[in-house]
Design an enzyme around this catalytic site. Sequence first.
Site, PDB file in Angstrom:
ATOM      1  N   ASP A  18       0.819  -1.224   0.000  1.00  0.00           N
ATOM      2  CA  ASP A  18       0.000   0.000   0.000  1.00  0.00           C
ATOM      3  C   ASP A  18       0.847   1.265   0.000  1.00  0.00           C
ATOM      4  O   ASP A  18       0.406   2.318   0.478  1.00  0.00           O
ATOM      5  CB  ASP A  18      -0.957   0.025   1.210  1.00  0.00           C
ATOM      6  CG  ASP A  18      -1.792  -1.229   1.306  1.00  0.00           C
ATOM      7  OD1 ASP A  18      -2.428  -1.594   0.301  1.00  0.00           O
ATOM      8  OD2 ASP A  18      -1.809  -1.861   2.383  1.00  0.00           O
ATOM      9  N   LYS A  45       2.576   2.073  -5.160  1.00  0.00           N
ATOM     10  CA  LYS A  45       3.300   1.536  -6.316  1.00  0.00           C
ATOM     11  C   LYS A  45       2.611   1.895  -7.626  1.00  0.00           C
ATOM     12  O   LYS A  45       3.262   2.095  -8.656  1.00  0.00           O
ATOM     13  CB  LYS A  45       3.424   0.024  -6.184  1.00  0.00           C
ATOM     14  CG  LYS A  45       4.322  -0.431  -5.045  1.00  0.00           C
ATOM     15  CD  LYS A  45       4.417  -1.929  -4.960  1.00  0.00           C
ATOM     16  CE  LYS A  45       3.132  -2.582  -4.521  1.00  0.00           C
ATOM     17  NZ  LYS A  45       2.737  -2.259  -3.156  1.00  0.00           N
ATOM     18  N   GLY A  85      -3.981  -4.372  -4.395  1.00  0.00           N
ATOM     19  CA  GLY A  85      -4.780  -3.302  -4.976  1.00  0.00           C
ATOM     20  C   GLY A  85      -3.997  -2.016  -5.001  1.00  0.00           C
ATOM     21  O   GLY A  85      -3.202  -1.740  -4.103  1.00  0.00           O
ATOM     22  N   HIS A  86      -4.189  -1.232  -6.058  1.00  0.00           N
ATOM     23  CA  HIS A  86      -3.536   0.067  -6.096  1.00  0.00           C
ATOM     24  C   HIS A  86      -4.423   1.046  -6.850  1.00  0.00           C
ATOM     25  O   HIS A  86      -5.170   0.674  -7.752  1.00  0.00           O
ATOM     26  CB  HIS A  86      -2.140  -0.015  -6.731  1.00  0.00           C
ATOM     27  CG  HIS A  86      -2.033  -0.905  -7.914  1.00  0.00           C
ATOM     28  ND1 HIS A  86      -1.538  -2.192  -7.836  1.00  0.00           N
ATOM     29  CD2 HIS A  86      -2.379  -0.722  -9.207  1.00  0.00           C
ATOM     30  CE1 HIS A  86      -1.572  -2.754  -9.027  1.00  0.00           C
ATOM     31  NE2 HIS A  86      -2.079  -1.883  -9.880  1.00  0.00           N
ATOM     32  N   GLN A 122       1.777  -6.129  -3.063  1.00  0.00           N
ATOM     33  CA  GLN A 122       2.055  -6.146  -1.616  1.00  0.00           C
ATOM     34  C   GLN A 122       3.376  -5.457  -1.311  1.00  0.00           C
ATOM     35  O   GLN A 122       3.677  -4.438  -1.899  1.00  0.00           O
ATOM     36  CB  GLN A 122       2.030  -7.590  -1.069  1.00  0.00           C
ATOM     37  CG  GLN A 122       0.671  -8.242  -1.074  1.00  0.00           C
ATOM     38  CD  GLN A 122       0.392  -9.007  -2.343  1.00  0.00           C
ATOM     39  OE1 GLN A 122       1.278  -9.502  -3.011  1.00  0.00           O
ATOM     40  NE2 GLN A 122      -0.876  -9.100  -2.693  1.00  0.00           N
ATOM     41  N   THR A 163       1.967 -12.651   2.765  1.00  0.00           N
ATOM     42  CA  THR A 163       1.268 -13.183   1.611  1.00  0.00           C
ATOM     43  C   THR A 163       1.903 -14.519   1.236  1.00  0.00           C
ATOM     44  O   THR A 163       2.826 -14.988   1.897  1.00  0.00           O
ATOM     45  CB  THR A 163       1.290 -12.182   0.441  1.00  0.00           C
ATOM     46  OG1 THR A 163       0.347 -12.565  -0.544  1.00  0.00           O
ATOM     47  CG2 THR A 163       2.673 -12.054  -0.165  1.00  0.00           C
ATOM     48  N   ARG A 206     -10.626  -2.533   4.109  1.00  0.00           N
ATOM     49  CA  ARG A 206     -10.329  -2.433   5.537  1.00  0.00           C
ATOM     50  C   ARG A 206      -9.489  -1.199   5.827  1.00  0.00           C
ATOM     51  O   ARG A 206      -8.641  -0.803   5.031  1.00  0.00           O
ATOM     52  CB  ARG A 206      -9.566  -3.677   6.013  1.00  0.00           C
ATOM     53  CG  ARG A 206     -10.372  -4.953   5.999  1.00  0.00           C
ATOM     54  CD  ARG A 206      -9.547  -6.129   6.502  1.00  0.00           C
ATOM     55  NE  ARG A 206      -8.568  -6.570   5.527  1.00  0.00           N
ATOM     56  CZ  ARG A 206      -7.780  -7.639   5.693  1.00  0.00           C
ATOM     57  NH1 ARG A 206      -7.853  -8.338   6.811  1.00  0.00           N
ATOM     58  NH2 ARG A 206      -6.919  -7.982   4.762  1.00  0.00           N
TER      59      ARG A 206
END
Length: 428
Positions: free
Chosen positions: A13, A16, A40-41, A223, A238, A302
């Site tokens: 997070d 990137k 996710g980005h 990640q 992960t 989250r």
Amino acid sequence: MPALVLLGAQWGDEGKGKATDLLGGSVDYVVRYQGGNNAGHTVVVGDQKYALHLLPSGILSPGCTPVIGNGVVVDPAVLLSELSGLNERGVDTSKLLISGNAHLITPYNITVDKVTERFLGKRKIGTTGRGIGPTYADKINRTGIRVQDLFDESILHQKVEAALDFKNQVLAKLYNHRAVVAEQVVEEMLSYADQIKGYVADTTLLLNNAIDDGKVVLFEGGQGTLLDVDHGTYPFVTSSNPTAGGACTGAGVGPTKISRVIGILKAYTTRVGAGPFPTELFDADGEALRTIGGERGVTTGRDRRCGWFDAVIARYATRVNGLTDFFLTKLDVLTGWEQIPVCVAYEIDGKRVEELPYSQTDFHHAKPVYETLPGWSEDITKAKTFAELPKNAQAYVKALEEMSGAPISAIGVGPGRDETIQINSFLD
């Protein structure tokens, strides 16, 4: 021209997507080499915001070929949904390439992920429940389904049945869950074949040829370093290798072809999910970082746990990745603090420790040792050069650079595509 690896230097997070997008206009290929739709980005282009989960950020850059490498695990339903959403917004997705050796997330992988996490209760890892871990487990156990299997119905059926022979026993006898029907899984997976087939290629051959031909190839990790299954805060990690070495195995390119490794650092620290986090804040400062920084997971939804910058982690990321540069993001979020603490070391059992402890027990008990740097109140979002930053902001960046062990070559001063200060070129 270089082959570059771009990866998260904290717990993910870090921004990137912004860094990849910045380079996208100069890059011929952007390659995802590990992870799945648990990453996710967000990329902001003009007044448009794009939330990407599985697709490489380069899909938003005209002229750039986005590639999903063999090290990625692909949920075909998510892939097609994400492509459809971009197509509806006018984004050309026709250049996407997918490795035929990438493994597929099946419905039973998702079932196993969710059931297992519930069963763990208080000992849960904090997975996204998207089947990522079970799919990588199948890969290692040699019972996985690969993209190429979609195009041979007989092989697909044999592999699904073989996988379910064991999984249904576990689901029924251990978790009291109904068995998964092999025919239903095969039918669903086959329904994706025609839609995906046009994207599938021998991406390892293509990427090696591209590098040999002088093309610029950017390998994009999902990640972050501290979530690496080998080098992260295990078991709160992960299921793959976001570190630089993962780019070689996850894309099929040898290490001698990598010319630069860029680590993305947030100007403070965040993480999602369970696990140790020495600088985590539980006070008003932590809530302010979360609110101002918009710290909510792109994929999970989250709230992210927030804390001050941790130089111990940054040094560790430099070491295990062989970082040549840093891209510092979200410096603007720190505007307004009179004083900004930075973690320069840990205290463990009364001793000062300046490197990340290898012992999980020690890391769980690590207490941050802070140095305080003066803050700034001036708006920095319009700054175009390092000299235009307030003196205290400049001093903060220089201090982080010295503590982290690699030059900071770019700074994010706002969420927009053009709100970046470039100090050194990544393509030299």
